[in-house]
Structures are given as structure tokens and as C-alpha cells.
Design an enzyme around this catalytic site. Sequence first.
Site: not given
Length: 525
Positions: A447, A450-452, A455
Site C-alpha cells: 500500500s 502504491l501511495h508513493e 504522489v
Amino acid sequence: MEDSNSGEIDPPPAPPAVHRRPPRPRRGDVTPEGFVAALRRRLSSGAAVAARASFAADSGDESGPAEPSSSHRRAGSGGDASSAGAGGGGGGSGSGADFTAFSFRAASPVHRKAKESPLSSDAIFKQSHAGLFNLCIVVLVSVNGRLIIENLMKYGLLIRTGFWFNSKSFRDWPLLMCCLTLPAFPLGAFAVEKLAFRNDITDAVATLVHVILITAEIVYPVLVILMCDSAVVSGFLLMFIACIVCLKLVSFAHTNHDIRRLTISDKKDDNAFSTADMDNLQAPTLGSLIYFMMAPTLCYQPSYPRTSYVRKGWLIRQIILYLIFTGVQGFIIEQYINPIVVNSQHPLKGGILNAIETVLRLSLPNVYLWLCMFYCFFHLWLNILAEILRFGDREFYKDWWNAKTIDEYWRKWNMPVHKWVVRHIYFPCMRSGISKEVAVFVSFFVSAVLHELCVAVPCRIVKFWAFLGIMLQIPLIILTSYLKSKFRDTMAGNMIFWFFFCIYGQPMCVLLYYHDVMNRIGKTG
């Protein structure tokens, strides 16, 4: 007067009858039946009951109406009525005032049992706090109204007509073309599965090809964004869509691999599947793949629960609400968040007090933006897609706002991602013999990556703020779980969740990424 016929004189007329109250019985005498019946009527009258309840409420004795006095019981049983009559006072009309004086004498006790104060620790959660909740709402509206007026007086109306689309948006056409070509990867995955189900290729070869397709699908938009001078918002939308397609491809490949294992290899030893589930284990079709890629879910299966028809009126209302809340989000960003962020300093380079003040100022509009985003995407947009496709399972979120631990929040906040993680990461790790703690770490690691990507790639910087923000949830999970087990009836975990997500975490990430992007633009310019 003399009668004309008989000559007799009529007797004088009798005086008019005077109706008097019957005399009260003396001690030792038998109580007349009429007096007892009248007294019972007085005691059971509605006015008497209302007067007694009013007196009990005024005196604070909640048990008063349910506990008749001794004189009431004596009067009702036909016993010694003289003492009851002595307390009757003046007037015989049977009014509530007479009964109040009769029932609650000065000698009647007003303290009947032990009670706690409403705000004491033993009684505070047994009371209704609706009035205090209304006060909070009034204060919140008043404070925010003042902030709106202050913002308009200081900056004026900052929303621009070209906020969503302007002439500079045409430079992002490579990102649009990249987004339109992403469906080629699901078609490639479908071809691989067709070959695998016909035994034209082995499972190992099919898995290898799927890994190559998924890697190419996520690298392709990253390269397009880095090579083009696109806006941050456009890059974020492309990476968001690319990550969704990536998760769907993983689910499509993993699920069909499991179906082949259960059908072609004829391994029926898995007790987790019922007879209906086993009958539903089918090879993929092009129609099922297209429906899955458009459906508001990340977990593939050959068929889904469907509704019987599309509610057109309801769908139109949801679309209107979606447009309204999308505009509200743009207004919050332009009118409130942008002025605060532009006029701020880097939170890690300025003074500690200045950083705290900026984060607190930014936290309020950030909370509003986050809640609007949640309602707009998880409720409105996903329900719009589900209604158009007649998708039946619409549990896209649960009551995450009541979460007492960070772990509970992640299990309720984003149900499509939670189900994907549990199905394709957590349980496979557990089935492989990995401990629960390591499985949780792997889930958060995926997770965080994927967030990195979503952004850092659009911002064209690698600072790992989003990655660290997700991985630091693990210590918070341990802390809030300890508080929940230590204090079972407390909402301390819920308060920690709200503080770290809305008051501190998200505003800090916004400031960090904004100033890093501005520094990058300043150096390249």
C-alpha cells in the site's frame, strides 16, 4: 287561599332543597359508601395524576409518581380516611392542586435512593448529550462562518473560471493518450488466460507473462509523465487510473490461476468453497473481463450479484450531487488551502511554533476537503458506476468514523482495496506459512509503494513522504490496539486516529510536498 270548590285552605309551599356535602365520618364510624367512591374518583382522576407527576418533576424525584403515599393507599383501600381528609385542604372540586397538597406533605421524603450527578464518570455515558451536541454544531457553524467572512474580506473570491480546464490543459494530451491505451494490457492478460486454460502454455509461463504485463502497465504511465511537462493534477489522475488497472490485473491473473488449480488439476480439497462456488469456477470470457474492468471493484470473479433494473431518477440525483460536491472541492482548494500553503514556510525549515500554527490553520479546510472527497468518490461516484452497471454489492465503505484503532480504520475506510489486500496479499501470505505480523507488514508495504507512486511521480520528486506516512501506521496500530485492550470503553483510539489523520498527518504531507515541488520548479526554472 280558599278553594272555590271545597273551601279548604292549601298548606304553605315547602322551602327549596339545599344540597350540602355529606358530613365527614367520625373516628370509629363506618365510612359511607358515597364518600369512598368520591375519594377514589379524586385519586384516579387525570388532573391528580398530572399534578403528582408535575410535582415529582419539580422536586427532582423521578420515583415519586410510581410510589403512592401511605395516605393514598389508605384512601384507596377504604381504611382510615379521616387523616386523608385532614390533608385535603380547602375546596372539594377534586383539582390537581388539592391532590398535590394531599399527596406530598412536608413530611414526605424527597431523597429516596442514591443517584449520581449526570456528568460523573459512572453516569456520563448513560445520559443523553443531544443538547451539548447541538451546542457544538452551533459553535462550529459560527466559527466557520467567521472564517469564511474573514477569508473573503482578506482575499476576495479566488475561484477562477479556468480552474478545471484552460488553454494549458492541451499540453497534457500525451497523458490522455496514455490513459486511452491502457486497456491493451487487460486484453493481453485475457489472451494469456485463454492459452493457459487450453493448456497451450504452462502455469509458470502464464505467471511470467502476467508479471511482465503488470510491470509494463505501471512503468508505461510513469515514463509518459516524467517525459512530458504535465500538470501535477493530470499526472495524479493518470497514476491513479494506472494503479487501479494494475490491481485489477493482479486480481484477474491470481483468481484465474486459482480457478485453473481447482478445476484443471481437479484439486477439490479446499473446504473454503461451497458447491455453488465450485459451480461458478469458470474460464474467463471477454464479456466478464470488460464488466470487471468497468465495475467498482478490484476483485475479479466470473459473475457478480446484480440488481434487476437501473433507477434513472436516483441516478440523475446522484450525478447532480457529484457535480455539486466536485465544485465544492475546487472552491475549498482555491479559496482556503492555496492561500495558506502559498504563504507558508517549509515545515521542517522554519520555527516549530510557526509550523504548528500553519498545520493547525490548514487542518480545518483539509478536513472539509477530505470528507467531501470521501463522499464524492466512495459514495457518489462508485454508486453511480454500480447503478449504471447494476452492480449489486455496494459496500464500498463501513463506519470508519467510529474506528477505535488504526487497524479498524483501514479495514473500514476503503472496502474495495481492503478486500483486494486480504484476498491477494494477506491470506496468500498466511497460507504460505508467514506469520500474521509479517503478513500485515507486507500488506502495508504494498500500500505504501502504491501511495508513493501516485504522489511522487506526478510531483517528479522522490522524498518518500507518502511511503513513510503509510508505514508509520504500523506503530499507531500497536498503540491504539493497546489502548483498546487496556481501556475497553474509551474512545482514545478514535481521537488518536482523527488527530494523526486530519489534524497532523494530511496537512503536514500537503505542506511537505508543496514546498518540495516549488523548490524543484525554482531550481529547474
